[in-house]
Design a protein around this motif. Structure first.
Motif, PDB file in Angstrom:
ATOM      1  N   THR A  77       1.052  -1.058   0.078  1.00 46.17           N
ATOM      2  CA  THR A  77      -0.091  -0.035  -0.193  1.00 46.17           C
ATOM      3  C   THR A  77       0.887   1.099  -0.028  1.00 46.17           C
ATOM      4  O   THR A  77       1.826   1.454   0.748  1.00 46.17           O
ATOM      5  N   VAL A  78       0.490   2.152  -0.893  1.00 39.23           N
ATOM      6  CA  VAL A  78       0.953   3.376  -0.879  1.00 39.23           C
ATOM      7  C   VAL A  78      -0.017   4.652  -0.275  1.00 39.23           C
ATOM      8  O   VAL A  78      -1.037   4.306  -0.588  1.00 39.23           O
ATOM      9  N   TYR A  79       0.718   5.378   0.424  1.00 37.03           N
ATOM     10  CA  TYR A  79      -0.299   6.701   1.102  1.00 37.03           C
ATOM     11  C   TYR A  79       0.135   7.912   0.830  1.00 37.03           C
ATOM     12  O   TYR A  79       1.523   8.071   0.059  1.00 37.03           O
ATOM     13  N   LEU A  80      -0.750   8.688   0.582  1.00 43.14           N
ATOM     14  CA  LEU A  80      -0.575  10.161   0.380  1.00 43.14           C
ATOM     15  C   LEU A  80      -1.017  10.823   1.531  1.00 43.14           C
ATOM     16  O   LEU A  80      -2.493  11.106   1.426  1.00 43.14           O
ATOM     17  N   GLN A  81      -0.408  11.446   2.488  1.00 43.92           N
ATOM     18  CA  GLN A  81      -1.128  12.217   3.385  1.00 43.92           C
ATOM     19  C   GLN A  81      -1.026  13.574   2.898  1.00 43.92           C
ATOM     20  O   GLN A  81      -0.006  14.275   2.520  1.00 43.92           O
ATOM     21  N   MET A  82      -2.178  14.366   3.003  1.00 43.45           N
ATOM     22  CA  MET A  82      -2.388  15.667   2.290  1.00 43.45           C
ATOM     23  C   MET A  82      -2.792  16.550   3.654  1.00 43.45           C
ATOM     24  O   MET A  82      -4.101  16.503   4.135  1.00 43.45           O
ATOM     25  N   ASN A  83      -2.014  17.570   3.655  1.00 40.04           N
ATOM     26  CA  ASN A  83      -2.244  18.524   4.952  1.00 40.04           C
ATOM     27  C   ASN A  83      -2.423  19.875   4.192  1.00 40.04           C
ATOM     28  O   ASN A  83      -1.930  20.207   3.056  1.00 40.04           O
ATOM     29  N   SER A  84      -2.931  20.897   4.953  1.00 40.70           N
ATOM     30  CA  SER A  84      -2.941  22.122   4.686  1.00 40.70           C
ATOM     31  C   SER A  84      -3.729  22.127   3.029  1.00 40.70           C
ATOM     32  O   SER A  84      -3.456  23.134   2.110  1.00 40.70           O
ATOM     33  N   LEU A  85      -4.960  21.763   2.896  1.00 42.14           N
ATOM     34  CA  LEU A  85      -5.314  21.550   1.741  1.00 42.14           C
ATOM     35  C   LEU A  85      -5.992  22.910   1.172  1.00 42.14           C
ATOM     36  O   LEU A  85      -6.220  23.650   2.165  1.00 42.14           O
ATOM     37  N   LYS A  86      -6.017  23.069  -0.286  1.00 46.94           N
ATOM     38  CA  LYS A  86      -6.457  24.381  -0.688  1.00 46.94           C
ATOM     39  C   LYS A  86      -7.549  23.870  -1.470  1.00 46.94           C
ATOM     40  O   LYS A  86      -7.505  22.824  -2.362  1.00 46.94           O
ATOM     41  N   PRO A  87      -8.531  24.913  -1.960  1.00 52.22           N
ATOM     42  CA  PRO A  87      -9.408  24.824  -3.002  1.00 52.22           C
ATOM     43  C   PRO A  87      -8.865  24.215  -4.241  1.00 52.22           C
ATOM     44  O   PRO A  87      -9.344  23.290  -5.056  1.00 52.22           O
ATOM     45  N   GLU A  88      -7.596  24.646  -4.632  1.00 49.48           N
ATOM     46  CA  GLU A  88      -7.023  24.127  -5.910  1.00 49.48           C
ATOM     47  C   GLU A  88      -6.396  22.796  -5.775  1.00 49.48           C
ATOM     48  O   GLU A  88      -5.990  22.275  -7.061  1.00 49.48           O
ATOM     49  N   ASP A  89      -6.341  22.133  -4.836  1.00 43.12           N
ATOM     50  CA  ASP A  89      -6.135  20.533  -4.946  1.00 43.12           C
ATOM     51  C   ASP A  89      -7.473  19.705  -4.960  1.00 43.12           C
ATOM     52  O   ASP A  89      -7.066  18.537  -5.305  1.00 43.12           O
ATOM     53  N   THR A  90      -8.791  20.388  -5.213  1.00 43.60           N
ATOM     54  CA  THR A  90      -9.611  19.582  -5.550  1.00 43.60           C
ATOM     55  C   THR A  90      -9.365  18.811  -6.942  1.00 43.60           C
ATOM     56  O   THR A  90      -8.992  19.508  -8.129  1.00 43.60           O
ATOM     57  N   ALA A  91      -9.647  17.519  -7.006  1.00 44.46           N
ATOM     58  CA  ALA A  91      -9.210  16.678  -8.290  1.00 44.46           C
ATOM     59  C   ALA A  91      -9.735  15.351  -7.987  1.00 44.46           C
ATOM     60  O   ALA A  91      -9.938  15.015  -6.727  1.00 44.46           O
ATOM     61  N   MET A  92      -9.472  14.601  -9.022  1.00 48.04           N
ATOM     62  CA  MET A  92      -9.493  13.015  -8.825  1.00 48.04           C
ATOM     63  C   MET A  92      -8.222  12.649  -8.775  1.00 48.04           C
ATOM     64  O   MET A  92      -7.168  13.016  -9.582  1.00 48.04           O
ATOM     65  N   TYR A  93      -7.714  11.807  -7.753  1.00 46.42           N
ATOM     66  CA  TYR A  93      -6.422  11.498  -7.457  1.00 46.42           C
ATOM     67  C   TYR A  93      -6.354  10.159  -7.850  1.00 46.42           C
ATOM     68  O   TYR A  93      -7.151   9.193  -7.406  1.00 46.42           O
ATOM     69  N   TYR A  94      -5.136   9.796  -8.481  1.00 46.56           N
ATOM     70  CA  TYR A  94      -4.978   8.400  -9.056  1.00 46.56           C
ATOM     71  C   TYR A  94      -3.487   7.858  -8.671  1.00 46.56           C
ATOM     72  O   TYR A  94      -2.517   8.591  -8.678  1.00 46.56           O
TER      73      TYR A  94
END
Length: 115
Positions: A77-94
């Motif tokens: 398993t690979v993880y992506l911890q995303m902090n301090s999210l911004k509206p421009e981070d809105t997307a489908m993540y693959y």
């Protein structure tokens, strides 16, 4: 064959955090090197982060310092911890396999960040 299954997406307010997971099933040697991409509506898919078998990581400038990629080889398993999210981070993540000879994509998980 490799199947990649992403999870962990959702809707958060700006400044919030999410942790994406990508579980791999099948030829696990293909998961030695992994990456995350994202695609916002009307935009091209773009690179977000990558990790290789040595644990070396790389990030797009837009997420550097906010996102952290990690890998649990025992769980494939690979993880992506995303902090301090911004509206421009809105997307489908693959997630994607990057090991040479392997080219597999997951189905994606939606991340929506509201202001």
């Amino acid at each position: 064959q490799v199947q990649l299954v992403e999870s962990g997406g959702g809707s958060v307010q700006a400044g919030g955090s999410l942790r994406l997971s990508c579980a791999a099933f099948g030829y696990t040697y293909c998961t030695y090197d992994m990456s995350w991409y994202r695609q916002a509506p009307g935009k091209e898919r773009e690179f977000v982060s990558a990790i290789d078998s040595d644990g070396s990581t790389s990030y797009a400038d837009s997420v550097k310092g906010r996102f952290t990629i990690s890998q649990d080889n025992a769980k494939n398993t690979v993880y992506l911890q995303m902090n301090s999210l911004k509206p421009e981070d809105t997307a489908m993540y693959y997630c994607k396999t990057e090991t040479p000879g392997c080219n597999y994509w997951g189905q994606g998980t939606q991340v929506t960040v509201s202001s």
